[in-house]
Design an enzyme around this catalytic site. Sequence first.
Site, PDB file in Angstrom:
ATOM      1  N   GLU A  84       5.657  10.472 -24.823  1.00  0.00           N
ATOM      2  CA  GLU A  84       4.742   9.291 -24.473  1.00  0.00           C
ATOM      3  C   GLU A  84       5.749   8.241 -24.308  1.00  0.00           C
ATOM      4  OE1 GLU A  84       0.957   6.766 -26.048  1.00  0.00           O
ATOM      5  OE2 GLU A  84       1.246   8.907 -26.648  1.00  0.00           O
ATOM      6  N   LYS A 262      -4.309   7.190 -34.640  1.00  0.00           N
ATOM      7  CA  LYS A 262      -3.926   8.005 -33.581  1.00  0.00           C
ATOM      8  C   LYS A 262      -2.482   7.295 -33.100  1.00  0.00           C
ATOM      9  CE  LYS A 262      -2.513   9.557 -29.289  1.00  0.00           C
ATOM     10  NZ  LYS A 262      -1.618   8.943 -28.314  1.00  0.00           N
ATOM     11  N   ASP A 278       6.633  19.461 -40.260  1.00  0.00           N
ATOM     12  CA  ASP A 278       5.468  20.131 -39.755  1.00  0.00           C
ATOM     13  C   ASP A 278       4.628  18.627 -39.439  1.00  0.00           C
ATOM     14  OD1 ASP A 278       3.076  21.280 -39.598  1.00  0.00           O
ATOM     15  OD2 ASP A 278       3.261  22.638 -41.175  1.00  0.00           O
ATOM     16  N   HIS A 376       2.497  -0.473 -21.175  1.00  0.00           N
ATOM     17  CA  HIS A 376       2.648   1.191 -21.238  1.00  0.00           C
ATOM     18  C   HIS A 376       2.825   1.790 -19.871  1.00  0.00           C
ATOM     19  CE1 HIS A 376       1.753   5.307 -22.428  1.00  0.00           C
ATOM     20  NE2 HIS A 376       1.028   5.438 -21.317  1.00  0.00           N
TER      21      HIS A 376
END
Length: 422
Positions: A84, A262, A278, A376
């Site tokens: 991202e 998030k 993990d 972004h």
Amino acid sequence: MTERSSRLTGFATLSRSERLDALKDWLPEGTDASGILGNTGVLSGDLVDRMVENAIGVMPVPLGIATNMVVDGEDVLIPMATEESSVIAAVCNAAKRCRATGGFRTSYAGSLTIAQVQILDVADPHRARLEILRRFEEMRDLCNQVDPMLVELGGGLRDVEVRLLDGRHGRMVVVHLIVDTRDAMGANAVNTMAERIAPVLADWTGGRSLLRILSNLADRRLTRAEAVWPADEIGGAAVVDTMLEAAEFAVIDPYRAATHNKGIMNGVSAVVLATGNDTRAIEAGAHAYAAQSGQYGPLTRWEKTADGGLAGSIELPLSLGIVGGATRIHPVAQLALGIMRAESAGRLSRLVAAVGLAQNFGAVRALATDGIQKGHMALHAQNIAIAAGAEGDEISRIADAMKARGEINASMAARLLAELRT
């Protein structure tokens, strides 16, 4: 067209090249799967085959470096693996803006991991609870026999908790084995301990053991980070106040908190992935921890300091390791740990928490000022140009042209590319 079946008999026993041949009917016409998947990079083909079942190749993810980080008084570079745009840039920017106040300060609760053993059909659960607690020494001996090396390194069973939970079919006894896994994530060790002790517990209680597995709600492995950003590094007092108002939204609304967290995990998971840990376990634990009060909420807290700056803090469970699993055998994971000098699970956890806080600062500041898309999309412009078919120096030219026009989207990229080529 030949009817295809997903029943690929003997697929697991084929070589990787043979598996690719077996997939030909499933590939888009003209696709060169061997050319795309034949190169496994730094991982040998044999290692890829041993890491996962039915391997056909690898899925490379860009690896970048977060700069400007100061954690507990030490300058550090932190590798981050993510697809991202803007994630790494946000951490670098946030870290630069709090260097004057000492960067990030962290704390680590320790490396205790929980394994759960579920016991059903117990006639007298309260008596059973006391019986289990009374026999702790026996349990410790049985569990520690599972992994003598862990015990030699100072780990092993530390404590036992017994919980009585009411289910649809009566009260169940749930035993928590609390194990110090030292510098390992510890899943294999604690799962083996749980499986070893389960029939013994069933015998002691007169019940029936069922599930025997670790919990990813690693609330005995909490890691915290904090930092202060001076108002003039953020954009002034008005920006501080706006960021506080934006952060409060996540406190009172779980819909906002989900996106807030998030963003935090964008940074956390990027470091976790870069070190071969993990990501799913870390994300599950973080989100479960965020909901412990009964309402899902943010993992960070934001306040105004006495002199008008912005103070941020984060607390989350991080069950990370620097030994065992993919971390031990993956050469990029080993390199990443070396770059950040993460010589213990505690050190790695502290760095990850600092990145999570930096990531959240960057997201909240962007949302409270220009909006998340401005930065972004500017960083994402080259990806859009590539998707439109741009190659070589066309990529930067198309990306720059889109940014100059303030229109960063696929249709604009295609139009500009067509103009450029004609």
